[in-house]
Scaffold this active site. Structure first.
Site, PDB file in Angstrom:
ATOM      1  N   GLY A  79       2.893  -1.321 -13.186  1.00  0.00           N
ATOM      2  CA  GLY A  79       3.179  -2.530 -12.406  1.00  0.00           C
ATOM      3  C   GLY A  79       4.489  -3.146 -12.828  1.00  0.00           C
ATOM      4  O   GLY A  79       5.306  -2.488 -13.493  1.00  0.00           O
ATOM      5  N   ASN A  80       4.719  -4.387 -12.451  1.00  0.00           N
ATOM      6  CA  ASN A  80       5.922  -5.087 -12.893  1.00  0.00           C
ATOM      7  C   ASN A  80       5.599  -6.574 -13.062  1.00  0.00           C
ATOM      8  O   ASN A  80       4.488  -7.006 -12.782  1.00  0.00           O
ATOM      9  CB  ASN A  80       7.077  -4.862 -11.911  1.00  0.00           C
ATOM     10  CG  ASN A  80       6.728  -5.316 -10.509  1.00  0.00           C
ATOM     11  OD1 ASN A  80       6.544  -6.505 -10.271  1.00  0.00           O
ATOM     12  ND2 ASN A  80       6.601  -4.367  -9.575  1.00  0.00           N
ATOM     13  N   PHE A  81       6.577  -7.345 -13.525  1.00  0.00           N
ATOM     14  CA  PHE A  81       6.315  -8.740 -13.899  1.00  0.00           C
ATOM     15  C   PHE A  81       6.393  -9.737 -12.735  1.00  0.00           C
ATOM     16  O   PHE A  81       6.355 -10.946 -12.960  1.00  0.00           O
ATOM     17  CB  PHE A  81       7.296  -9.177 -15.001  1.00  0.00           C
ATOM     18  CG  PHE A  81       7.075  -8.466 -16.301  1.00  0.00           C
ATOM     19  CD1 PHE A  81       5.858  -8.588 -16.962  1.00  0.00           C
ATOM     20  CD2 PHE A  81       8.065  -7.683 -16.869  1.00  0.00           C
ATOM     21  CE1 PHE A  81       5.638  -7.949 -18.163  1.00  0.00           C
ATOM     22  CE2 PHE A  81       7.850  -7.033 -18.074  1.00  0.00           C
ATOM     23  CZ  PHE A  81       6.632  -7.162 -18.721  1.00  0.00           C
TER      24      PHE A  81
ATOM     25  N   ALA B 200       8.089  -6.997  -5.029  1.00  0.00           N
ATOM     26  CA  ALA B 200       8.665  -6.043  -5.985  1.00  0.00           C
ATOM     27  C   ALA B 200       7.785  -4.790  -5.933  1.00  0.00           C
ATOM     28  O   ALA B 200       6.812  -4.669  -6.678  1.00  0.00           O
ATOM     29  CB  ALA B 200       8.673  -6.650  -7.379  1.00  0.00           C
TER      30      ALA B 200
END
Ligand code: CTP
Length: 418
Positions: free
Chosen positions: A222-224, A290
């Site tokens: 995943g990402n932030f 994102a």
């Protein structure tokens, strides 16, 4: 000369002026927030009458609610020998707000039971009914609650989305009643004059948040991203009158607006599918999510065990949603993308604008202080396909979203004129 307090900039006007609202309080710990809710409704101009279920009187006192609402509070179908005319109440109101709505009351309303005053007034209602659920996450996720919720929606009731946060059980999760100020804002938006807003009658698509690409049953890539910027854009578009579909990746944040319909997704593939479905009817699409560029080639059925000293993962490309929508864009559809860059920002953003067939790209540089994932603020530059480059100063995400939507309105105007 007029006396009285002058309205400060940013202060809300009396948007619920003259609206007659019945607040139905039910047995949930969130009931302790209802005196504040009543205060805010009155501040916005509403005439508020409070009714309660017997269980809710254990969480908040009728005396507190009658004091702030300045009217007697009823919790029974009759008081002594006097009958509380629920039909009259149901017809008096311009809106009934069930807040907090417990799992129990939700089941009662969905099933059409009539064993207390709240249920009786609900069944007699000739006005919109707003339901602000409040319960622990497990109860919120239970199939029975899901079924009751969709039943209420089918009746035409308007569900004010729950928020994510600390719950009565001490756990953190979804199911918390929307904050009183968000509930009031929701009602204000609902009753605001929609006809003369610049995007009234138009549909908009917004993507926001991260995507999670599953590796095995317990892990993901995943990402932030928190989705804050995309949610602010969805709200700014809705405020201008658009009906917004918000395709939202996994995040604890949510949008609270009557014209925003949220479609929760997890992976890039799910986000792509949801967008494909909505895009053909969207006049404006803003892709702020994102999205993972790669996902694991295979998802392990069982938890991947720790074996050797290193683990190699094989990843495959996800579909680029922006590019694919860009390729099928019809004339009159406006497509906005984001470009998150850490070097050669302007050049890379221009490239994305051209290759993805967008009309506008919002450049986000991670080098700028106060910009990027999770911050309250952002610093962006807008780049359109005419070659205009418009840097915006560091500001809150809400205000930046407002600026972007104003620019979108300008671009749409140009398209209509051409
Ligand atoms: N995007 C998308 N689908 C993907 C990847 C990105 O729709 N699979 C969209 C994003 O929502 C954003 C834009 O494309 O609006 C640019 O995303 P960004 O991450 O900046 O660029 P990438 O195209 O992924 O390229 P790179 O990671 O190489 O910068």
């Amino acid at each position: 000369m007029q006396h009285g307090k002058k309205q400060e900039p940013g202060e809300r006007s009396m948007q619920l002026e003259g609206k007659k609202i019945i607040l139905a309080v039910t047995g949930s710990i969130a009931a302790y927030k209802t005196p504040e809710l009543v205060r805010l409704l009155i501040k916005s101009g509403a005439d508020v009458r409070v009714i309660m279920t017997p269980a809710s009187t254990q969480f908040v006192s009728p005396l507190a609610l009658s004091t702030v609402s300045k009217h007697k509070v009823h919790s029974n179908v009759s008081d002594g020998d006097a009958w509380n005319n629920h039909v009259e109440m149901g017809r008096w109101a311009d809106a009934i707000l069930v807040a907090p709505c417990s799992a129990n009351t939700m089941a009662r309303l969905a099933g059409g039971l009539c064993d207390n005053l709240v249920c009786a007034v609900y069944l007699s209602a000739a006005c919109p009914v707003f339901v602000a659920p409040a319960m622990d996450e497990d109860m919120w996720m239970h199939p029975a609650t899901r079924r009751n919720l969709s039943q209420l929606q089918e009746y035409g009731n308007i569900i004010i989305p729950v928020e994510h946060g600390e719950l009565a059980s001490g756990l953190i999760g979804a199911g918390r009643m929307a904050q009183p100020e968000n509930i009031v804002r929701y009602l204000e938006e609902y009753f605001s004059d929609r006809e003369d807003l610049p995007l009234s009658g138009l549909h908009a698509l917004v993507t926001a948040g991260p995507t999670y690409e599953r590796l095995d049953p317990v892990r993901f890539i995943g990402n932030f991203s928190t989705g804050k910027m995309g949610i602010a854009l969805a709200e700014a578009l809705a405020k201008k009158g658009a009906e917004v579909t918000l395709v939202l990746g996994p995040t604890t944040l949510s949008a609270v607006h009557p014209r925003i319909h949220t479609v929760p997704v997890e992976s890039a593939a799910q986000m792509y599918e949801a967008c494909q479905e909505v895009f053909p009817r969207a006049a404006i699409s803003v892709l702020a999510a994102a999205v993972a560029d790669y996902r694991p080639a295979n998802k392990a059925e069982d938890k991947i065990k720790k074996t050797g000293d290193a683990l190699e993962l094989s990843l495959v490309k996800t579909t680029d949603i922006l590019s694919s929508l860009g390729a099928s864009k019809r004339s009159g559809q406006l497509l906005v993308g984001f470009a998150l860059e850490t070097s050669n920002e302007l050049e890379n953003a221009r490239k994305k604008l051209a290759t993805k067939n967008a009309d506008l790209v919002i450049l986000n540089s991670l080098k700028d202080e106060g910009a990027g994932f999770g911050h309250e603020t952002n610093k962006v530059t807008m780049i359109d396909k005419e070659g205009n480059v418009i840097p915006l100063p560091l500001d809150t995400k809400a205000r930046i979203a407002g600026e972007i939507v104003n620019y979108i309105l300008k671009l749409r105007h140009v398209e209509e004129v051409v």
